[in-house]
Motif scaffolding. Structure first.
Motif, PDB file in Angstrom:
ATOM      1  N   GLY A   1      -6.760 131.673 -41.388  1.00 23.67           N
ATOM      2  CA  GLY A   1      -6.307 132.837 -42.153  1.00 23.67           C
ATOM      3  C   GLY A   1      -6.176 134.072 -41.285  1.00 23.67           C
ATOM      4  O   GLY A   1      -6.572 134.075 -40.117  1.00 23.67           O
ATOM      5  N   ALA A   2      -5.588 135.140 -41.884  1.00 19.52           N
ATOM      6  CA  ALA A   2      -5.399 136.428 -41.190  1.00 19.52           C
ATOM      7  C   ALA A   2      -4.799 136.233 -39.791  1.00 19.52           C
ATOM      8  O   ALA A   2      -5.246 136.847 -38.820  1.00 19.52           O
TER       9      ALA A   2
ATOM     10  N   ILE B   1       6.361 126.623 -45.726  1.00 19.76           N
ATOM     11  CA  ILE B   1       6.043 126.335 -47.130  1.00 19.76           C
ATOM     12  C   ILE B   1       5.094 127.416 -47.634  1.00 19.76           C
ATOM     13  O   ILE B   1       4.033 127.645 -47.042  1.00 19.76           O
ATOM     14  N   THR B   2       5.509 128.086 -48.685  1.00 20.96           N
ATOM     15  CA  THR B   2       4.698 129.198 -49.208  1.00 20.96           C
ATOM     16  C   THR B   2       4.314 128.936 -50.660  1.00 20.96           C
ATOM     17  O   THR B   2       4.209 129.855 -51.468  1.00 20.96           O
ATOM     18  N   ALA B   3       4.085 127.668 -50.954  1.00 17.79           N
ATOM     19  CA  ALA B   3       3.708 127.283 -52.321  1.00 17.79           C
ATOM     20  C   ALA B   3       2.359 127.879 -52.735  1.00 17.79           C
ATOM     21  O   ALA B   3       2.048 127.961 -53.925  1.00 17.79           O
TER      22      ALA B   3
ATOM     23  N   GLY C   1      -2.731 131.810 -49.526  1.00 15.68           N
ATOM     24  CA  GLY C   1      -2.674 132.128 -50.952  1.00 15.68           C
ATOM     25  C   GLY C   1      -3.759 131.372 -51.681  1.00 15.68           C
ATOM     26  O   GLY C   1      -4.936 131.621 -51.454  1.00 15.68           O
ATOM     27  N   ASP C   2      -3.355 130.419 -52.501  1.00 12.24           N
ATOM     28  CA  ASP C   2      -4.324 129.672 -53.300  1.00 12.24           C
ATOM     29  C   ASP C   2      -4.031 128.180 -53.162  1.00 12.24           C
ATOM     30  O   ASP C   2      -2.934 127.722 -53.490  1.00 12.24           O
TER      31      ASP C   2
ATOM     32  N   ALA D   1      -5.392 128.985 -47.183  1.00 11.26           N
ATOM     33  CA  ALA D   1      -5.223 127.921 -48.179  1.00 11.26           C
ATOM     34  C   ALA D   1      -4.371 126.780 -47.621  1.00 11.26           C
ATOM     35  O   ALA D   1      -4.564 125.616 -47.977  1.00 11.26           O
ATOM     36  N   GLY D   2      -3.449 127.114 -46.720  1.00 12.14           N
ATOM     37  CA  GLY D   2      -2.596 126.105 -46.085  1.00 12.14           C
ATOM     38  C   GLY D   2      -3.366 125.190 -45.139  1.00 12.14           C
ATOM     39  O   GLY D   2      -2.874 124.127 -44.758  1.00 12.14           O
ATOM     40  N   THR D   3      -4.564 125.603 -44.738  1.00 17.75           N
ATOM     41  CA  THR D   3      -5.458 124.725 -43.974  1.00 17.75           C
ATOM     42  C   THR D   3      -6.357 123.939 -44.923  1.00 17.75           C
ATOM     43  O   THR D   3      -6.490 122.729 -44.819  1.00 17.75           O
TER      44      THR D   3
END
Ligand SMILES: *[C@@H]1O[C@H](CO)[C@@H](O)[C@H](O)[C@H]1NC(C)=O
Ligand SMILES: *[C@@H]1O[C@H](CO)[C@@H](O)[C@H](O)[C@H]1NC(C)=O
Length: 407
Positions: free
Chosen positions: A29-30, A57-59, A118-119, A156-158
């Motif tokens: 993150g960040a 991907i920004t789901a 994100g989530d 969240a993508g991790t």
């Protein structure tokens, strides 16, 4: 070769295959725009400058922002010199795109994927149909496993890359004091530790994952969830830092570090008089920073060649004064921020650079107060490392004994 040699060779090969992983870049993150090492790593796996085609991907985003967030990342990737970067248009408002032939053919052209933050629950919702892989996820999985296409993600993508017991929220203090983790998010107790009863993508299969790690003092929530799930290893990735996995090894790049918790030697303490209180003894915690490497087949660490052991050359006679905010509580806040980010990491690194053998920290919250004991037990392989790279001082360590109990 006799038959036994062949059999043992086959066992070794099978073992290596079971722990080998196609390329992953797991970011905590960040991620800073100027973190060239991390962007470049993704591009290199994707075929290199002017060749890589990145699918963003920004789901995990709020669907209103999904396209703009993807454009933001694509501009950065373009600035670092890719052939092409495209938004893969799947978000909560366009979930049906996860089986759209045009979207699938766009996915098929990519040489690297990047999942924004994100989530993680939104990412699940977008990529699973009734808990089964959607065509989009199944294609990404196939490209990854059959053609070694790199998958990267941040925050969240991790987290979404792990399997069962994917964390969905919670603060460390709540995690260690609550009766047990919830398999849903309890709106009445938003700071309680919760996990998803359904697995994430299960692309990273070697343990639990968590992000924003030292900054948000997530050590307690990781250890509690490891204990609850009976999973042996947990990997906590700091902000603006990546765990880069290629084959059987994971290497740390970026600004911070990666915590690795090993639960193989724990003793759970059950106090007869306070049976409901959770306590744990002898978790082994390691902290890897720039250029340190983790071997997933042997669960051993090779520290960067430019770092050296601190044993016998510690600067301080005593560890720093024990902290009363070991988990960097958000309730001890300054302008709604955490007053002491990275507290457990700082205290632990300082312990390794001192001649003392142990220290402790208390939780900021009380009633009950929890204590975390940190011990350098050389018999269990505890050792600290330190070195300079570009004038920056890096600490790292392995096998710090961690005990958590009611004060
Ligand atoms: C990943 O590992 C393979 C096999 O060791 C190596 O050929 C390749 O260069 C590595 N990829 C990157 C981007 O480091
Ligand atoms: C921390 O503060 C939040 C918001 O005020 C509150 O809901 C929560 O219960 C507090 N946590 C603890 C452990 O005191």
């Amino acid at each position: 070769m006799n038959i036994w040699k062949i059999i043992s060779l086959l066992i070794v090969i099978q073992f290596i295959m079971a722990t080998a992983t196609e390329p992953l870049v797991l970011i905590g993150g960040a991620l800073a725009d100027e973190n060239e090492a991390i962007y470049q790593q993704i591009i290199n796996f994707g075929g290199g400058n002017q060749k890589a085609r990145i699918g963003v991907i920004t789901a995990g985003s709020d669907p209103q922002d999904a396209k703009a967030n993807a454009e933001y990342y694509c501009n950065l990737f373009r600035g670092y010199g890719v052939y092409d970067c495209s938004w893969i248009p799947i978000d909560l408002d366009h979930k049906e795109n996860n089986q759209d032939p045009q979207v699938l053919s766009l996915i098929a052209q990519m040489t690297a994927f990047f999942f924004g933050g994100g989530d993680q629950e939104r990412i699940s919702e977008c990529f699973f149909n009734s808990h089964e892989d959607s065509p989009a996820l199944s294609l990404i999985r196939k490209l990854h496993t059959e053609q070694n296409v790199v998958i990267s993600g941040s925050s969240a993508g991790t987290t979404i890359m792990q399997g069962n017991y994917m964390v969905t929220g919670g603060e460390s203090y709540n995690a260690v004091t609550q009766d047990k983790p919830h398999s849903y998010i309890d709106d009445n107790y938003p700071d309680d530790l919760s996990y998803d009863p359904y697995p994430g993508f299960n692309i990273f299969t070697l343990g639990l994952l968590d992000t924003h790690f030292s900054q948000r003092g997530r050590e307690g929530r990781m250890i509690r969830l490891l204990d609850f799930s009976r999973i042996s290893y947990g990997f906590g990735i700091d902000e603006n830092t990546a765990l880069v996995i290629n084959g059987t090894k994971g290497k740390v790049i970026g600004e911070g570090g990666v915590w690795v918790f090993n639960m193989k030697k724990i003793n759970e303490k059950k106090d007869e008089l306070r049976a409901s209180d959770w306590e744990i003894d002898n978790v082994l915690g390691s902290y890897l920073t720039l250029d340190d490497e983790y071997d997933f087949t042997t669960n051993s660490i090779t520290f960067a060649s430019w770092k050296s052991s601190l044993y016998g050359r510690e600067i301080h006679n005593h560890p720093m004064t024990p902290t009363d905010d070991i988990f960097s509580s958000p309730n001890n806040s300054e302008l709604k921020d955490r007053r002491n980010p990275n507290e457990m990491e700082i205290v632990s690194c300082d312990l390794f650079d001192s001649k003392g053998s142990d220290t402790y920290g208390l939780t900021y919250e009380d009633d009950p107060t929890y204590e975390v004991d940190l011990t350098k037990d050389r018999d269990q392989g505890a050792d600290g490392y330190q070195g300079y790279f570009n004038d920056i001082n890096y600490y790292a360590f392995e096998n710090l004994k961690i005990d958590i109990f009611r004060y």
